[in-house]
Design an enzyme around this catalytic site. Structure first.
Site, PDB file in Angstrom:
ATOM      1  N   ASP A   1      12.064  -6.482  30.609  1.00  0.00           N
ATOM      2  CA  ASP A   1      10.696  -6.893  30.435  1.00  0.00           C
ATOM      3  C   ASP A   1       9.999  -6.510  28.927  1.00  0.00           C
ATOM      4  OD1 ASP A   1       7.732  -6.555  30.677  1.00  0.00           O
ATOM      5  OD2 ASP A   1       8.103  -7.313  32.633  1.00  0.00           O
TER       6      ASP A   1
ATOM      7  N   ARG B  48       7.345  -5.528  28.279  1.00  0.00           N
ATOM      8  CA  ARG B  48       6.360  -4.427  28.117  1.00  0.00           C
ATOM      9  C   ARG B  48       6.956  -3.136  28.400  1.00  0.00           C
ATOM     10  NH1 ARG B  48       3.366  -7.630  32.855  1.00  0.00           N
ATOM     11  NH2 ARG B  48       5.516  -7.673  33.639  1.00  0.00           N
TER      12      ARG B  48
ATOM     13  N   CYS C 180       7.193  -5.967  38.009  1.00  0.00           N
ATOM     14  CA  CYS C 180       8.455  -6.519  37.497  1.00  0.00           C
ATOM     15  C   CYS C 180       8.529  -7.771  38.306  1.00  0.00           C
ATOM     16  CB  CYS C 180       9.563  -5.511  38.245  1.00  0.00           C
ATOM     17  SG  CYS C 180      11.230  -5.969  37.719  1.00  0.00           S
TER      18      CYS C 180
ATOM     19  N   HIS D 211       9.893  -0.611  37.000  1.00  0.00           N
ATOM     20  CA  HIS D 211       8.215  -0.652  36.437  1.00  0.00           C
ATOM     21  C   HIS D 211       7.459  -1.523  37.569  1.00  0.00           C
ATOM     22  CE1 HIS D 211       8.639  -4.959  34.671  1.00  0.00           C
ATOM     23  NE2 HIS D 211       9.804  -4.559  34.728  1.00  0.00           N
TER      24      HIS D 211
ATOM     25  N   CYS E  75      14.697  -2.471  32.679  1.00  0.00           N
ATOM     26  CA  CYS E  75      14.364  -3.900  32.762  1.00  0.00           C
ATOM     27  C   CYS E  75      14.098  -4.458  31.439  1.00  0.00           C
ATOM     28  CB  CYS E  75      13.136  -4.236  33.787  1.00  0.00           C
ATOM     29  SG  CYS E  75      12.954  -5.849  33.939  1.00  0.00           S
TER      30      CYS E  75
HETATM   31 ZN   LIG Z   1      11.169  -6.056  35.119  1.00  0.00          ZN
END
Ligand SMILES: [Zn+2]
Length: 204
Positions: free
Chosen positions: A43, A45, A103, A100, A41
């Protein structure tokens, strides 16, 4: 304009580069030979090199919202072009699909409103819609529906990946391994899906 912290970070990288010049110049001269393709993803993090302790040149990476792989009969070719390059040019023999916890993409999939149907994100997330439908029809506990959709989406994207002939062929012959993982932001731990037992277990 990048934040001051990032500019300082780049200054530090220049020092690291000078201290490890031979290693970095080898990457430039000899090219990359990553053994793993990571599809994760976007993302901020969930950074594959951070959570796997990998150096430059070790992991070939594609990240998008909700770690999606549009199937072979779709018109989306961005993700596939990365996979095709990894398989045909880099000869990568391991593909990781990593979802994750927390998400935002999957939260959006579960909570979208009719107003959002024209958005690019809404249309992109339709490649995960089958996972949502499966969870909503099988998991009645609402508090579990979200994380179960995250998990189901990882497994759905593996199915999408196997819809490409070259992937199916290499997977069936044992020349390619596909790893379905879930990174937990609360523990820093990865779980993998164990197909034989149909359960998620700690990676290590
Ligand atoms: Zn995500």
């Amino acid at each position: 304009m990048p934040t001051k912290k990032l500019l300082t970070g780049h200054k530090n990288h220049q020092n690291i580069f000078q201290d490890n010049k031979e290693q970095f110049l080898n990457l430039a001269k000899k090219g990359q030979k990553p053994k793993v393709l990571w599809i994760g993803c976007s993302d901020s993090r969930v950074i594959p090199n951070h959570i796997m302790g990998a150096e430059a040149g070790e992991i070939f990476v594609h990240r998008n919202i909700a770690n999606i792989i549009p199937p072979s009969d779709s018109n989306e070719k961005c993700t596939w072009s990365v996979i095709e390059y990894a398989i045909n040019v880099l000869n990568v023999r391991h593909i990781v699909i990593c979802g994750h916890s927390e998400c935002g993409g999957i939260k959006g999939l579960l909570n979208y409103s009719e107003d959002s149907t024209n958005s690019a994100i809404f249309n992109w997330l339709q490649y995960a819609a089958v996972a949502k439908e499966k969870v909503l029809s099988n998991v009645t506990n609402q508090s579990e529906q979200y994380i179960e959709t995250v998990k189901e989406n990882v497994l759905l994207q593996k199915e999408h990946l196997l819809s490409y002939d070259i992937i199916r062929s290499k997977y069936d012959s044992g020349d390619l391994s596909i790893h379905t993982w879930l990174y937990d932001l609360h523990t820093g731990q990865i779980k993998r899906y164990q197909a034989g037992k149909a359960e998620w277990v700690n990676l290590i």
